[in-house]
Motif scaffolding. Structure first.
Motif, PDB file in Angstrom:
ATOM      1  N   ASN A 183     119.013  81.397  12.052  1.00  0.00           N
ATOM      2  CA  ASN A 183     117.935  81.303  12.711  1.00  0.00           C
ATOM      3  C   ASN A 183     117.510  82.514  13.703  1.00  0.00           C
ATOM      4  O   ASN A 183     116.474  82.219  14.431  1.00  0.00           O
ATOM      5  CB  ASN A 183     118.248  79.867  13.490  1.00  0.00           C
ATOM      6  CG  ASN A 183     118.328  78.941  12.840  1.00  0.00           C
ATOM      7  OD1 ASN A 183     117.689  78.527  11.667  1.00  0.00           O
ATOM      8  ND2 ASN A 183     119.350  77.738  12.939  1.00  0.00           N
ATOM      9  N   HIS A 184     117.926  83.542  13.356  1.00  0.00           N
ATOM     10  CA  HIS A 184     117.643  84.764  14.394  1.00  0.00           C
ATOM     11  C   HIS A 184     117.745  85.961  13.412  1.00  0.00           C
ATOM     12  O   HIS A 184     118.388  86.119  12.364  1.00  0.00           O
ATOM     13  CB  HIS A 184     118.278  84.853  15.522  1.00  0.00           C
ATOM     14  CG  HIS A 184     119.493  85.311  15.684  1.00  0.00           C
ATOM     15  ND1 HIS A 184     120.662  84.676  15.439  1.00  0.00           N
ATOM     16  CD2 HIS A 184     120.134  86.502  16.260  1.00  0.00           C
ATOM     17  CE1 HIS A 184     121.744  85.462  15.649  1.00  0.00           C
ATOM     18  NE2 HIS A 184     121.132  86.358  16.136  1.00  0.00           N
ATOM     19  N   ALA A 185     117.177  87.130  13.900  1.00  0.00           N
ATOM     20  CA  ALA A 185     117.250  88.437  13.147  1.00  0.00           C
ATOM     21  C   ALA A 185     117.018  89.306  14.203  1.00  0.00           C
ATOM     22  O   ALA A 185     116.633  89.400  15.241  1.00  0.00           O
ATOM     23  CB  ALA A 185     116.149  88.623  12.083  1.00  0.00           C
ATOM     24  N   CYS A 231     121.092  84.146  21.746  1.00  0.00           N
ATOM     25  CA  CYS A 231     121.529  84.934  20.668  1.00  0.00           C
ATOM     26  C   CYS A 231     120.428  86.057  20.681  1.00  0.00           C
ATOM     27  O   CYS A 231     121.122  87.178  20.058  1.00  0.00           O
ATOM     28  CB  CYS A 231     121.928  84.234  19.571  1.00  0.00           C
ATOM     29  SG  CYS A 231     120.253  83.658  18.786  1.00  0.00           S
ATOM     30  N   CYS A 232     119.612  86.093  20.931  1.00  0.00           N
ATOM     31  CA  CYS A 232     118.620  87.328  20.814  1.00  0.00           C
ATOM     32  C   CYS A 232     118.640  88.234  22.002  1.00  0.00           C
ATOM     33  O   CYS A 232     118.036  89.141  22.213  1.00  0.00           O
ATOM     34  CB  CYS A 232     116.924  86.454  20.944  1.00  0.00           C
ATOM     35  SG  CYS A 232     116.712  85.783  19.436  1.00  0.00           S
ATOM     36  N   GLY A 233     119.366  87.797  23.091  1.00  0.00           N
ATOM     37  CA  GLY A 233     119.713  88.864  24.039  1.00  0.00           C
ATOM     38  C   GLY A 233     118.592  89.094  25.088  1.00  0.00           C
ATOM     39  O   GLY A 233     118.683  90.051  25.738  1.00  0.00           O
ATOM     40  N   HIS A 234     117.678  88.126  25.351  1.00  0.00           N
ATOM     41  CA  HIS A 234     116.653  88.175  26.252  1.00  0.00           C
ATOM     42  C   HIS A 234     116.804  87.385  27.500  1.00  0.00           C
ATOM     43  O   HIS A 234     115.733  87.349  28.171  1.00  0.00           O
ATOM     44  CB  HIS A 234     115.432  87.639  25.757  1.00  0.00           C
ATOM     45  CG  HIS A 234     114.954  88.501  24.294  1.00  0.00           C
ATOM     46  ND1 HIS A 234     114.909  89.852  24.370  1.00  0.00           N
ATOM     47  CD2 HIS A 234     114.579  88.259  23.085  1.00  0.00           C
ATOM     48  CE1 HIS A 234     114.525  90.289  23.184  1.00  0.00           C
ATOM     49  NE2 HIS A 234     114.678  89.282  22.317  1.00  0.00           N
ATOM     50  N   GLY A 235     118.236  87.445  27.998  1.00  0.00           N
ATOM     51  CA  GLY A 235     118.542  86.427  29.241  1.00  0.00           C
ATOM     52  C   GLY A 235     118.160  84.999  29.002  1.00  0.00           C
ATOM     53  O   GLY A 235     118.344  84.699  28.060  1.00  0.00           O
ATOM     54  N   GLU A 236     117.904  84.466  30.230  1.00  0.00           N
ATOM     55  CA  GLU A 236     117.675  82.871  30.564  1.00  0.00           C
ATOM     56  C   GLU A 236     116.673  82.478  29.676  1.00  0.00           C
ATOM     57  O   GLU A 236     115.902  81.621  30.217  1.00  0.00           O
ATOM     58  CB  GLU A 236     118.268  82.662  31.935  1.00  0.00           C
ATOM     59  CG  GLU A 236     119.134  82.976  32.652  1.00  0.00           C
ATOM     60  CD  GLU A 236     120.508  82.266  32.082  1.00  0.00           C
ATOM     61  OE1 GLU A 236     120.432  81.343  31.254  1.00  0.00           O
ATOM     62  OE2 GLU A 236     121.679  82.788  32.149  1.00  0.00           O
ATOM     63  N   ASN A 263     124.241  82.073  15.898  1.00  0.00           N
ATOM     64  CA  ASN A 263     124.285  81.729  17.375  1.00  0.00           C
ATOM     65  C   ASN A 263     124.810  82.906  18.222  1.00  0.00           C
ATOM     66  O   ASN A 263     125.005  82.597  19.604  1.00  0.00           O
ATOM     67  CB  ASN A 263     124.554  80.358  17.952  1.00  0.00           C
ATOM     68  CG  ASN A 263     123.856  79.377  17.240  1.00  0.00           C
ATOM     69  OD1 ASN A 263     122.736  79.276  16.901  1.00  0.00           O
ATOM     70  ND2 ASN A 263     124.596  78.187  17.077  1.00  0.00           N
ATOM     71  N   PHE A 264     125.087  84.122  17.584  1.00  0.00           N
ATOM     72  CA  PHE A 264     125.435  84.940  18.455  1.00  0.00           C
ATOM     73  C   PHE A 264     124.937  86.561  17.928  1.00  0.00           C
ATOM     74  O   PHE A 264     124.805  86.659  16.774  1.00  0.00           O
ATOM     75  CB  PHE A 264     126.994  85.139  18.866  1.00  0.00           C
ATOM     76  CG  PHE A 264     127.997  85.476  17.715  1.00  0.00           C
ATOM     77  CD1 PHE A 264     128.578  86.434  17.651  1.00  0.00           C
ATOM     78  CD2 PHE A 264     128.094  84.398  16.831  1.00  0.00           C
ATOM     79  CE1 PHE A 264     129.495  86.877  16.535  1.00  0.00           C
ATOM     80  CE2 PHE A 264     128.826  84.871  15.806  1.00  0.00           C
ATOM     81  CZ  PHE A 264     129.686  86.031  15.660  1.00  0.00           C
ATOM     82  N   THR A 265     125.112  87.482  18.620  1.00  0.00           N
ATOM     83  CA  THR A 265     124.777  88.960  18.194  1.00  0.00           C
ATOM     84  C   THR A 265     125.756  90.092  18.452  1.00  0.00           C
ATOM     85  O   THR A 265     126.245  89.966  19.648  1.00  0.00           O
ATOM     86  CB  THR A 265     123.284  89.312  18.438  1.00  0.00           C
ATOM     87  OG1 THR A 265     122.446  88.247  17.970  1.00  0.00           O
ATOM     88  CG2 THR A 265     122.933  90.680  17.612  1.00  0.00           C
ATOM     89  N   VAL A 266     126.013  90.799  17.657  1.00  0.00           N
ATOM     90  CA  VAL A 266     126.890  91.795  18.030  1.00  0.00           C
ATOM     91  C   VAL A 266     126.205  93.295  17.878  1.00  0.00           C
ATOM     92  O   VAL A 266     125.241  93.404  16.752  1.00  0.00           O
ATOM     93  CB  VAL A 266     128.104  92.118  17.153  1.00  0.00           C
ATOM     94  CG1 VAL A 266     129.123  92.949  17.519  1.00  0.00           C
ATOM     95  CG2 VAL A 266     128.857  90.775  17.039  1.00  0.00           C
ATOM     96  N   PHE A 267     126.117  94.423  18.789  1.00  0.00           N
ATOM     97  CA  PHE A 267     125.497  95.437  18.633  1.00  0.00           C
ATOM     98  C   PHE A 267     126.387  96.498  18.687  1.00  0.00           C
ATOM     99  O   PHE A 267     127.436  96.750  19.533  1.00  0.00           O
ATOM    100  CB  PHE A 267     124.636  95.638  20.053  1.00  0.00           C
ATOM    101  CG  PHE A 267     123.587  94.510  20.358  1.00  0.00           C
ATOM    102  CD1 PHE A 267     122.510  94.733  20.108  1.00  0.00           C
ATOM    103  CD2 PHE A 267     124.105  93.216  20.811  1.00  0.00           C
ATOM    104  CE1 PHE A 267     121.322  93.577  20.312  1.00  0.00           C
ATOM    105  CE2 PHE A 267     122.970  92.320  21.024  1.00  0.00           C
ATOM    106  CZ  PHE A 267     121.874  92.393  20.928  1.00  0.00           C
TER     107      PHE A 267
END
Length: 497
Positions: free
Chosen positions: A174-176, A195-200, A227-231
């Motif tokens: 559900n995200h990219a 998971c998109c990392g844009h804060g709250e 529901n999570f992202t790795v950079f």
């Protein structure tokens, strides 16, 4: 060719050291060198410039290419020797292996330009010359559309607010996420888990939006789990954000992170990470010395340990280290994982349901096991997702095993079972020389050397093409808006013996 006077001359008239410099140019690949060797006698014969172990000036040039390659230079001497023996002491084949591995998780060079693919649950992303296209379901905002658009049956371009071009992509359910050429990272999709990392911001992010926390920290790869992202940064650091119920973020706790946060353990231990992979609720990270670290949920033994408890901080998979196996790339499926070592061998572990591990049974593997049935092939890419696995070889062949749901293995002869217990050659792609493959929950997409894109499996949301066909049991060429410069897909010249 011609000199300054306009008189034509043969490249063979040049001094040997200049010829070698031309052949050692960074613009040439293994197939280019093979073309030189097969079309001109001067390149195929023994030349006085080379040491005795080189059969031709082309082989000498290929060796120099390999020595300059970042993967090869990071290998210990014994691993380099093992790879050369595996390739029949042919430096062109070693170079082909190294270049193919480099491109397997980034952009691949095709006759139609540089391309990369990524598949989510019901959508497909395609990079062509650093522009991004998408097709399939636009639910959850992952396809850069507004709330009224449900799906796109043809590839449409995603416009980014930044003038920089896209260099790497990753897609999940559900995200990219997208890494630009500048190293800046953009994300979109369902951000209810952060998971998109844009804060709250727990709403849907409908268009690719810059991750503010990562500005000034250039990245080279992203990996999207559920529901999570790795950079992964250019400096080899790892940042994570999103859901952390099982410790998949690697921070030593189970607290969610609304913005990307650096994994301090890697920093403290001085690890330089070169590749990352995100599973359903766990993470894999490969260091420059070939060690694989894993953390998160170990319910299905995906972490490569014999225990089944969650691992909250990165931990090395000891079975690789104890056997002196140097890993180059990993892929994290929902319930199993797969790895590629520096000699092109494949290892699988985790849940064996539906034959996803390729060992001829459905037995779980608590630690990585060599895939013996693939030992005769030199693998350059491995990819795991929901109960299925794909392996691409240095010759562009594709092997598949696991769950055949909706035809997502590309094997039309289902018979009485929907399980493929051991690697099977994907004959529908065997004449196309595949460069890269990606599989989602129920569909798979492959890119060829020519730049053609083939899809197979579930098509209910038009993630492969027009939805008048709900599934494709065999590889089917996808219509692309970028084939004006295609060339005939001729087989490459042999790389010699």
């Amino acid at each position: 060719m011609a000199d300054n006077s306009g008189r034509p001359f043969c490249i063979g008239d040049l001094p040997a050291h200049l010829i070698l410099e031309i052949l050692s140019s960074g613009q040439l690949c293994a197939s280019d060198l093979a073309c030189f060797e097969t079309t001109c006698r001067m390149f195929s014969g023994v030349h006085a410039l080379e040491p005795i172990q080189f059969l031709s000036i082309v082989e000498f040039a290929a060796c120099r290419h390999c020595e300059d390659n970042s993967i090869f230079s990071s290998l210990p001497p014994d691993a380099r020797s093992k790879l050369l023996r595996r390739c029949g002491d042919n430096w062109k084949k070693v170079l082909r292996f190294l270049q193919s591995v480099e491109q397997s998780f980034s952009s691949v060079k095709t006759s139609a330009g540089e391309m990369q693919i990524a598949t989510g649950k019901y959508h497909t992303l395609l990079v062509h010359d650093m522009s991004v296209y998408f097709c399939g379901s636009s639910l959850s905002g992952v396809l850069d559309h507004d709330r009224e658009t449900k799906q796109s049956a043809a590839f449409s371009r995603i416009d980014f607010p930044s003038p920089s071009r896209v260099a790497h992509i990753s897609a999940s359910h559900n995200h990219a996420a997208f890494v630009l050429q500048s190293g800046e990272v953009f994300t979109c999709g369902d951000n209810s888990s952060f998971c998109c990392g844009h804060g709250e911001v727990s709403r849907i992010v409908f268009r690719p939006t810059a991750v503010e926390t990562m500005k000034g920290i250039p990245c080279k790869q992203v990996a999207t789990g559920i529901n999570f992202t790795v950079f992964l940064t250019l400096q080899g650091q790892v940042y994570t954000c999103g859901s952390n119920e099982h410790g998949q973020l690697g921070h030593g706790d189970t607290s969610d992170r609304p913005v990307p946060t650096v994994i301090e353990v890697f920093e403290e231990q001085g690890h330089n990470i070169v590749q990352i992979a995100a599973g359903a609720s766990y993470t894999l990270a490969v260091t420059d010395d070939g060690t694989v670290h894993s953390f998160g949920s170990c319910t299905n033994f995906c972490l490569g340990y014999e225990e089944q408890h969650d691992q909250l901080v990165p931990r090395a998979i000891q079975s690789f280290k104890s056997r002196n196996i140097h890993i180059l790339r990993v892929s994290a499926g929902d319930e199993h994982a797969v790895a590629l070592d520096s000699s092109g061998y494949v290892y699988t572990w985790g849940r064996g349901y539906c034959g996803a591990l390729g060992h001829g049974d459905e037995i779980n593997q608590t630690s990585p096991e060599l895939l013996n049935s693939m030992k005769c092939n030199i693998a350059v890419q491995v990819f795991a997702r929901k109960r299925k696995t794909f392996v691409v070889t240095d010759e562009g062949l594709v092997f598949a095993f696991g769950w055949m749901c909706f035809g997502s293995l590309g094997l039309s002869d289902r018979g009485s079972s929907d399980k493929v217990m051991e690697p099977r050659l994907l004959s529908g792609l065997s004449s196309h020389r595949v460069s890269q493959i990606s599989t989602g929950a129920y569909h798979t997409v492959a890119v060829t050397k020519r730049g053609d894109v083939f899809g197979f499996g579930d098509n209910e949301k038009a993630q492969i093409g027009p939805a008048h066909t709900l599934s494709y049991l065999e590889p089917t060429e996808m219509a692309l808006p970028l084939h004006s410069n295609m060339v005939e897909d001729c087989p490459p010249p042999p790389l010699g013996s």
